[in-house]
Design an enzyme around this catalytic site. Structure first.
Site, short mmCIF file in Angstrom:
data_model
loop_
_atom_site.label_atom_id
_atom_site.label_comp_id
_atom_site.label_asym_id
_atom_site.label_seq_id
_atom_site.Cartn_x
_atom_site.Cartn_y
_atom_site.Cartn_z
N GLY A 121 -7.90 1.11 -2.22
CA GLY A 121 -8.15 2.06 -3.22
C GLY A 121 -6.63 2.40 -3.51
O GLY A 121 -5.66 1.25 -3.36
N VAL A 179 -4.84 -4.12 -4.27
CA VAL A 179 -4.32 -2.64 -3.82
C VAL A 179 -4.47 -2.01 -5.15
O VAL A 179 -3.98 -2.33 -6.44
CB VAL A 179 -2.86 -2.44 -3.04
CG1 VAL A 179 -2.81 -0.87 -2.76
CG2 VAL A 179 -2.86 -3.28 -1.93
N CYS A 180 -5.04 -0.74 -5.19
CA CYS A 180 -5.19 0.09 -6.27
C CYS A 180 -5.75 -0.59 -7.48
O CYS A 180 -6.63 -1.23 -7.43
CB CYS A 180 -3.66 0.53 -6.46
SG CYS A 180 -3.50 2.07 -7.75
N THR A 181 -4.89 -0.51 -8.68
CA THR A 181 -5.69 -1.07 -9.81
C THR A 181 -5.36 -2.50 -10.07
O THR A 181 -5.74 -3.27 -10.99
CB THR A 181 -4.95 -0.34 -11.31
OG1 THR A 181 -3.51 -0.37 -10.90
CG2 THR A 181 -5.47 1.03 -11.38
N GLY A 182 -4.86 -3.11 -9.02
CA GLY A 182 -4.74 -4.69 -8.96
C GLY A 182 -6.05 -5.34 -8.89
O GLY A 182 -6.19 -6.47 -9.37
#
Length: 230
Positions: free
Chosen positions: A152, A102-105
């Site tokens: 995202g 998720v996200c910048t993971g």
């Protein structure tokens, strides 16, 4: 009865808690599943929201998972610089049925060598950084590329988790989970993406990030080189 699905979330200092807790709430309703929040120790881990979360397992406790999920947050560069954390992500990701973020993971997955040649999503502000790790950035709430499923920014973690739930348990099960969580977004403002927010709000956000994490992208570029990416 079949063995429960093992779901492992990487929990790390300065994680964005909703990156983790949003999809964790959804995936906890897969049925016949065990969900662990994994870090080096069982001591409380501070999030970027000012409160801490307790891990449920250590790296040594979880050598394998059916689903690996890596959230994002201000702490991702610290994870990428951490040999022990990256070794766990690489080991579990190499054998997991589903490798997700998720996200910048997704930047952590990329640095671990798990997104080479894969299409992936990320928070819009750092999506282009995926190219550092030979991943293909995609502007989408959820991206599925073979067994890689990436969400995202932040709230997209819920969309990602519902998508994965449907892929594993079927659409009817996922719809029931969505209903049970009353996930029926109706935000007061239509400002959830750069295109909708407009240039003034985007610029204000970027100035704020520059004041909080002024060297974030430069540090990530240096870490990419450290991990063998040029």
């Amino acid at each position: 009865m079949t063995e429960p699905l093992g779901i492992a979330f990487l929990l790390f200092p300065n994680v964005t808690q909703l990156d983790l807790t949003g999809p964790a709430q959804v995936l906890s309703r897969l049925g016949n599943a065990r969900l662990d929040l994994v870090w080096k120790t069982l001591e409380p881990v501070p999030t970027d929201a000012g409160f801490s979360i307790l891990p449920t397992a250590t790296f040594a406790d979880v050598p394998y998972a059916d689903i690996l999920c890596v959230p994002g947050g201000f702490g991702i560069n610290g994870v990428i610089a951490d040999d022990e954390a990256m070794a766990w992500v690489q080991t579990v990701g190499a054998e997991a049925t589903w490798v997700t973020s998720v996200c910048t993971g997704s930047l952590i997955l990329g640095a671990a060598g798990l997104l080479h040649g894969y299409r992936a999503s990320c928070h819009w502000a750092q999506r282009d950084m995926l190219t550092l790790f030979n991943a293909i950035p995609v502007d989408a709430r959820t991206v599925v590329d073979r067994n890689r499923v990436t969400g995202g920014g932040v709230t997209a973690g819920i969309d990602f988790a519902l998508t994965l739930t449907a892929m594993i348990r079927g659409e009817a099960h996922a719809r029931a989970v969505q209903l049970g969580l009353e996930y029926d977004p109706a935000p007061p403002f239509d400002s959830g993406s750069p295109a909708k927010a407009g240039p003034k709000i985007v610029a204000a956000y970027q100035r704020r990030m520059q004041s909080i994490v002024p060297t974030r992208d430069d540090d990530l570029r240096a870490l990419a080189k450290l991990r063998g990416y040029e």
